[in-house]
Design a protein around this motif. Structure first.
Motif, short mmCIF file in Angstrom:
data_model
loop_
_atom_site.label_atom_id
_atom_site.label_comp_id
_atom_site.label_asym_id
_atom_site.label_seq_id
_atom_site.Cartn_x
_atom_site.Cartn_y
_atom_site.Cartn_z
N ASP A 32 0.82 -1.21 0.00
CA ASP A 32 0.00 0.00 0.00
C ASP A 32 0.86 1.26 0.00
OD1 ASP A 32 -1.67 -1.99 2.26
OD2 ASP A 32 -2.58 -1.41 0.34
N CYS A 33 1.90 1.25 0.80
CA CYS A 33 2.80 2.39 0.86
C CYS A 33 4.09 1.99 1.55
CB CYS A 33 2.17 3.59 1.56
SG CYS A 33 1.26 3.20 3.06
N ILE A 34 5.11 2.76 1.34
CA ILE A 34 6.39 2.55 1.98
C ILE A 34 6.92 3.91 2.38
CG2 ILE A 34 7.67 2.57 -0.22
CD1 ILE A 34 9.41 0.26 1.08
N GLY A 35 7.57 3.96 3.51
CA GLY A 35 7.99 5.26 4.01
C GLY A 35 9.29 5.21 4.77
N TRP A 36 9.84 6.39 4.95
CA TRP A 36 11.01 6.58 5.81
C TRP A 36 10.55 7.32 7.07
CZ3 TRP A 36 15.67 4.45 5.28
CH2 TRP A 36 16.05 3.96 4.01
N PHE A 37 11.02 6.82 8.19
CA PHE A 37 10.73 7.43 9.48
C PHE A 37 12.06 7.68 10.19
CE2 PHE A 37 6.10 6.68 10.08
CZ PHE A 37 5.87 5.95 8.93
N ARG A 38 12.00 8.51 11.20
CA ARG A 38 13.20 8.71 12.01
C ARG A 38 12.80 8.87 13.48
NH1 ARG A 38 15.21 14.78 10.13
NH2 ARG A 38 13.78 16.00 11.45
N GLN A 39 13.75 8.52 14.31
CA GLN A 39 13.53 8.67 15.75
C GLN A 39 14.73 9.37 16.36
OE1 GLN A 39 12.54 5.06 17.86
NE2 GLN A 39 11.52 6.23 19.47
N LEU A 40 14.48 10.55 16.89
CA LEU A 40 15.52 11.29 17.58
C LEU A 40 15.59 10.79 19.01
CD1 LEU A 40 14.51 13.07 15.13
CD2 LEU A 40 15.37 15.01 16.43
N PRO A 41 16.75 10.92 19.63
CA PRO A 41 16.89 10.44 21.01
C PRO A 41 15.84 11.05 21.94
CG PRO A 41 19.02 11.00 20.09
CD PRO A 41 18.00 11.46 19.09
N ALA A 92 19.51 11.14 13.74
CA ALA A 92 18.48 10.23 14.24
C ALA A 92 18.75 8.84 13.70
CB ALA A 92 17.09 10.69 13.79
N MET A 93 18.00 7.89 14.22
CA MET A 93 17.94 6.56 13.61
C MET A 93 16.85 6.63 12.56
SD MET A 93 19.31 3.53 13.76
CE MET A 93 19.83 3.06 15.41
N TYR A 94 17.18 6.23 11.35
CA TYR A 94 16.23 6.27 10.24
C TYR A 94 15.75 4.86 9.93
CZ TYR A 94 17.06 11.18 9.36
OH TYR A 94 17.11 12.55 9.48
N TYR A 95 14.43 4.72 9.79
CA TYR A 95 13.80 3.43 9.55
C TYR A 95 13.01 3.45 8.25
CZ TYR A 95 14.56 2.73 14.57
OH TYR A 95 15.12 2.60 15.83
N CYS A 96 12.99 2.31 7.61
CA CYS A 96 12.11 2.06 6.47
C CYS A 96 10.93 1.24 6.98
CB CYS A 96 12.90 1.29 5.42
SG CYS A 96 11.99 0.87 3.94
N ALA A 97 9.72 1.58 6.55
CA ALA A 97 8.54 0.87 7.00
C ALA A 97 7.55 0.74 5.84
CB ALA A 97 7.88 1.60 8.16
N TRP A 110 8.65 -3.14 9.63
CA TRP A 110 9.73 -2.19 9.90
C TRP A 110 11.08 -2.84 9.73
CZ3 TRP A 110 9.02 2.94 11.45
CH2 TRP A 110 7.69 3.32 11.66
N GLY A 111 12.04 -2.04 9.30
CA GLY A 111 13.42 -2.48 9.30
C GLY A 111 14.05 -2.17 10.66
N HIS A 112 15.33 -2.47 10.78
CA HIS A 112 16.03 -2.26 12.05
C HIS A 112 16.66 -0.88 12.17
CE1 HIS A 112 15.34 -6.28 13.48
NE2 HIS A 112 15.81 -6.79 12.36
N GLY A 113 16.71 -0.16 11.06
CA GLY A 113 17.18 1.21 11.12
C GLY A 113 18.64 1.39 10.76
N THR A 114 18.98 2.62 10.40
CA THR A 114 20.36 3.00 10.12
C THR A 114 20.58 4.38 10.74
OG1 THR A 114 22.02 3.22 8.36
CG2 THR A 114 19.81 3.99 7.84
#
Length: 120
Positions: A32-41, A92-97, A110-114
């Motif tokens: 349906d969709c794919i996205g990039w997310f990020r998580q700051l500390p 940040a840690m960047y994730y693909c979802a 979700w991926g594990h992030g980079t």
């Protein structure tokens, strides 16, 4: 089986660029969709950009518009996030979802992030 594997993170100075890659397995015809997310500390994960399968268009959050570009290859198995004019606050840690088969962008996979680190 859905797998999302991110790569391309690293450390850069402010103003620099990085390209993140997400290797995406799974039935792309039901994605349906794919996205990039990020998580700051210490903060909640936030969406950065998405591609919707209905029209393959990319949408961006205001804080990255004009600096980040999301794209995918013709097979839709590799998704990129080109990041330019990076700022320390982009660290940040960047994730693909991705979402599959639900008709919704609920990002169940979700991926594990980079990690991306931008120094001033």
């Amino acid at each position: 089986q859905v797998q999302l594997v991110e790569s391309g993170g690293g450390s850069v100075q402010a103003g620099g660029s990085l390209r993140l890659t997400c290797a995406a397995s799974g039935d792309t015809s039901t994605r349906d969709c794919i996205g990039w997310f990020r998580q700051l500390p210490g903060k909640q994960r936030e969406r950065v950009a998405s591609i919707y399968s209905s029209d393959s268009s990319a949408t961006y959050r205001d804080f990255v518009k004009g600096r980040f570009t999301m794209s995918q290859d013709s097979a839709k198995t590799t998704v990129y996030l080109e990041m330019t004019s990076l700022k320390p606050e982009d660290s940040a840690m960047y994730y693909c979802a991705a979402s599959f088969g639900s008709g919704l962008c609920d990002y169940k996979y979700w991926g594990h992030g980079t990690q991306v680190t931008v120094s001033s």
